[in-house]
Write an enzyme that holds these catalytic residues in place. Structure first.
Site, mmCIF file in Angstrom:
data_model
loop_
_atom_site.group_PDB
_atom_site.id
_atom_site.type_symbol
_atom_site.label_atom_id
_atom_site.label_comp_id
_atom_site.label_asym_id
_atom_site.label_seq_id
_atom_site.Cartn_x
_atom_site.Cartn_y
_atom_site.Cartn_z
ATOM 1 N NE ARG A 223 2.055 10.437 -33.964
ATOM 2 C CZ ARG A 223 2.647 9.907 -35.022
ATOM 3 N NH1 ARG A 223 3.873 9.400 -34.894
ATOM 4 N NH2 ARG A 223 2.046 9.872 -36.199
ATOM 5 C CD GLU A 252 6.633 15.802 -32.307
ATOM 6 O OE1 GLU A 252 6.356 15.685 -33.527
ATOM 7 O OE2 GLU A 252 6.844 14.825 -31.561
ATOM 8 C CG HIS A 271 8.080 13.358 -35.530
ATOM 9 N ND1 HIS A 271 6.862 13.555 -34.929
ATOM 10 C CD2 HIS A 271 7.992 12.138 -36.129
ATOM 11 C CE1 HIS A 271 6.071 12.516 -35.151
ATOM 12 N NE2 HIS A 271 6.745 11.639 -35.893
#
Length: 310
Positions: A223, A252, A271
């Site tokens: 993350r 993000e 991602h």
């Protein structure tokens, strides 16, 4: 094979033939939720039932990272239900992506891709190899266990970091999280694969980046919050480290115009280390194995710790 004594398993939020097959293969019986012993949930936290029947003893969640499930209040800290995540289900795909980012960085691939003329000698000083290097995997769970043999095939050693310090197969040494600061002087490159919790925010910051070597690459497939983005940009721009391969960022999505986009030794992927095409089959396999364990009264894989938050 399912019998009359097999666990009753509900699937939500909608019927799913692949998950139906996985439950049956694991020895369970497909059941409505109001009579189920277990719930396999393939939806989001927002669509999760506000209340579960008293019969439900186990809930399987569809994602490996589950901070959203805690943030939304789906998983209470005080619960009698056993919760499992999909941690480990997608490990091979994510590990493959981490290796790709690391190899691309070490071999200086982004600059080669951007080149529009023959620039052979300009790149030579920066091109490296994984052979003979040491890679530290911070958060060596399922992804780390899948990555270690991939790195070994490239001739690289692995150092593992996990919460307990229990030895990880294939790693030349394993450190508990409490001794993590010792790895920065021992490794060439660093793969971040730890869960996102308040305790792991900015796990890699200025102090850690300062301990790395000028050729070190930082790969984050966990993350974005685990890495201090501002400190990382500074370390790359000043050539304090070799570069970074990031499948996750903070913020993000990474906004247009962010400094990371302009750094040739920063590789950003959106991602997608666990692409949609591989998820259903991998999750179904994870479900099948956990249903088998549930039916036999064995410990389930990827248990969630409601107190720890992952």
């Amino acid at each position: 094979m399912a019998t009359d004594t097999s666990p009753r398993v509900a699937i939500g939020p909608v019927p799913d033939a692949l998950l139906d097959s996985a439950v049956l293969r694991g020895g369970g019986l497909i059941s409505p939720i109001d009579t189920a012993d277990a719930l396999i949930w393939a939806g989001s936290p927002e669509t999760f039932p506000s209340e579960l029947p008293a019969s439900v003893r186990w809930v399987q969640l569809p994602s490996a990272g589950i901070e959203d499930w805690f943030d939304s209040g789906v998983i209470p800290k005080d619960t009698d239900i056993t919760w499992t995540s999909a941690a480990g289900a997608f490990s091979a795909s994510v590990a493959e992506h981490a290796l790709m980012l690391l190899l691309a960085g070490v071999r200086h691939l982004p600059a080669h891709i951007e080149a529009r003329t023959w620039r052979q000698f300009e790149f030579f000083p920066k091109i490296g190899t994984l052979r003979g290097s040491t890679v530290a995997i911070i958060g060596a769970g399922g992804i780390g266990r899948a990555l270690i043999p991939m790195l070994a095939a490239q001739g690289a050693d692995s150092i593992a970091v996990n919460r307990s310090g229990s030895p990880v197969p294939g790693a030349i040494s394993t450190y508990p999280a409490s001794r993590m600061d010792e790895i920065y002087s021992r490794a060439d490159h660093f793969v971040i694969a730890a869960p996102a919790t308040p305790a792991t925010r900015h796990l890699v910051g200025r102090a850690q980046l300062a301990e790395m070597q000028p050729h070190s690459w930082v790969i984050n497939v966990a993350r974005g919050s685990l890495v201090d983005t501002d400190a990382l940009v500074e370390a790359i721009e000043s050539e304090q480290i070799g570069g970074a391969g990031l499948d996750v960022t903070d913020p993000e999505p990474l906004p247009d115009g962010h400094p990371l986009w302009d750094l040739t030794n920063a590789i950003i992927t959106p991602h997608d280390s666990n692409p949609p095409g591989v998820r259903p089959a991998a999750f179904a396999d994870h479900v099948s194995k956990n249903v088998t364990r549930f039916a036999k009264g064995e410990a389930l894989a990827a248990l969630v710790d409601p107190v720890a938050g992952y």
